[in-house]
Design a protein around this motif. Structure first.
Motif, PDB file in Angstrom:
ATOM      1  N   GLU A 106       0.818  -1.210   0.000  1.00 23.02           N
ATOM      2  CA  GLU A 106       0.000   0.000   0.000  1.00 23.02           C
ATOM      3  C   GLU A 106       0.851   1.260   0.000  1.00 23.02           C
ATOM      4  O   GLU A 106       0.590   2.203  -0.745  1.00 23.02           O
ATOM      5  CB  GLU A 106      -0.948   0.008   1.203  1.00 23.02           C
ATOM      6  CG  GLU A 106      -2.081  -0.978   1.085  1.00 23.02           C
ATOM      7  CD  GLU A 106      -2.981  -0.985   2.292  1.00 23.02           C
ATOM      8  OE1 GLU A 106      -4.132  -1.415   2.145  1.00 23.02           O
ATOM      9  OE2 GLU A 106      -2.553  -0.569   3.389  1.00 23.02           O
ATOM     10  N   TYR A 111      -0.965   3.839  -2.441  1.00 20.77           N
ATOM     11  CA  TYR A 111      -1.233   5.191  -1.961  1.00 20.77           C
ATOM     12  C   TYR A 111      -0.168   6.214  -2.340  1.00 20.77           C
ATOM     13  O   TYR A 111      -0.215   7.336  -1.891  1.00 20.77           O
ATOM     14  CB  TYR A 111      -1.385   5.204  -0.433  1.00 20.77           C
ATOM     15  CG  TYR A 111      -2.524   4.357   0.055  1.00 20.77           C
ATOM     16  CD1 TYR A 111      -3.779   4.436  -0.543  1.00 20.77           C
ATOM     17  CD2 TYR A 111      -2.356   3.477   1.102  1.00 20.77           C
ATOM     18  CE1 TYR A 111      -4.823   3.659  -0.102  1.00 20.77           C
ATOM     19  CE2 TYR A 111      -3.407   2.704   1.548  1.00 20.77           C
ATOM     20  CZ  TYR A 111      -4.637   2.797   0.948  1.00 20.77           C
ATOM     21  OH  TYR A 111      -5.669   2.033   1.386  1.00 20.77           O
ATOM     22  N   ARG A 112       0.790   5.841  -3.141  1.00 17.84           N
ATOM     23  CA  ARG A 112       1.867   6.763  -3.463  1.00 17.84           C
ATOM     24  C   ARG A 112       1.368   7.885  -4.381  1.00 17.84           C
ATOM     25  O   ARG A 112       0.422   7.713  -5.150  1.00 17.84           O
ATOM     26  CB  ARG A 112       3.053   6.051  -4.064  1.00 17.84           C
ATOM     27  CG  ARG A 112       2.920   5.768  -5.537  1.00 17.84           C
ATOM     28  CD  ARG A 112       4.216   5.254  -6.078  1.00 17.84           C
ATOM     29  NE  ARG A 112       4.013   4.877  -7.471  1.00 17.84           N
ATOM     30  CZ  ARG A 112       4.822   4.140  -8.139  1.00 17.84           C
ATOM     31  NH1 ARG A 112       5.908   3.679  -7.567  1.00 17.84           N
ATOM     32  NH2 ARG A 112       4.576   3.853  -9.383  1.00 17.84           N
ATOM     33  N   ASN A 113       2.060   8.979  -4.310  1.00 17.40           N
ATOM     34  CA  ASN A 113       1.717  10.130  -5.116  1.00 17.40           C
ATOM     35  C   ASN A 113       2.274   9.921  -6.521  1.00 17.40           C
ATOM     36  O   ASN A 113       3.481   9.772  -6.700  1.00 17.40           O
ATOM     37  CB  ASN A 113       2.323  11.390  -4.481  1.00 17.40           C
ATOM     38  CG  ASN A 113       1.976  12.649  -5.216  1.00 17.40           C
ATOM     39  OD1 ASN A 113       1.292  12.619  -6.228  1.00 17.40           O
ATOM     40  ND2 ASN A 113       2.443  13.769  -4.705  1.00 17.40           N
TER      41      ASN A 113
END
Length: 117
Positions: A106, A111-113
């Motif tokens: 995750e 969820y990384r930009n």
């Protein structure tokens, strides 16, 4: 002066011992398996766990994720079908066992930009 030094040594020893006992107690602190549960995961208890994506990822990110997960020793196979990521482990799983794998997945890929690359 000598008395203050001795008192300082007592306080230092007391604080040191308190921190040692607190750290020792935390090593043996156990949590129920459900504490590590993730709402996006199904199949816990078997060797195949499915992670359900809430939103689609880019194809390049999915390929990176698949390569990364397959490189981990405990995982034998990763299949991505639409918004489902099937992860096959070497044996039956528990929430606590897969928690580090899912958390890393995750944080690194889900969820990384996208602008960070």
């Amino acid at each position: 002066m000598k008395q203050n030094f001795i008192n300082c040594c007592y306080f230092t020893a007391a604080f040191f011992l308190f921190s040692v006992f607190a750290a020792y107690g935390q090593q043996f602190e156990k949590h129920d398996d459900i504490v590590y549960a993730n709402p996006n995961i199904t199949g816990v208890g078997s060797d195949v766990v499915v992670y359900h994506l809430k939103s689609p990822l880019e194809t390049a990110t999915l390929n990176e994720l698949e390569n990364y997960m397959e490189s981990l020793n405990a995982i034998t196979q990763v299949d991505i079908n639409g918004s489902d990521i099937s992860i096959r482990f070497k044996g039956a799983t528990t929430h606590q066992m897969i928690y580090p794998f899912i958390q890393r997945m995750e944080l690194l890929y889900i969820y990384r930009n996208p602008k960070s690359k």
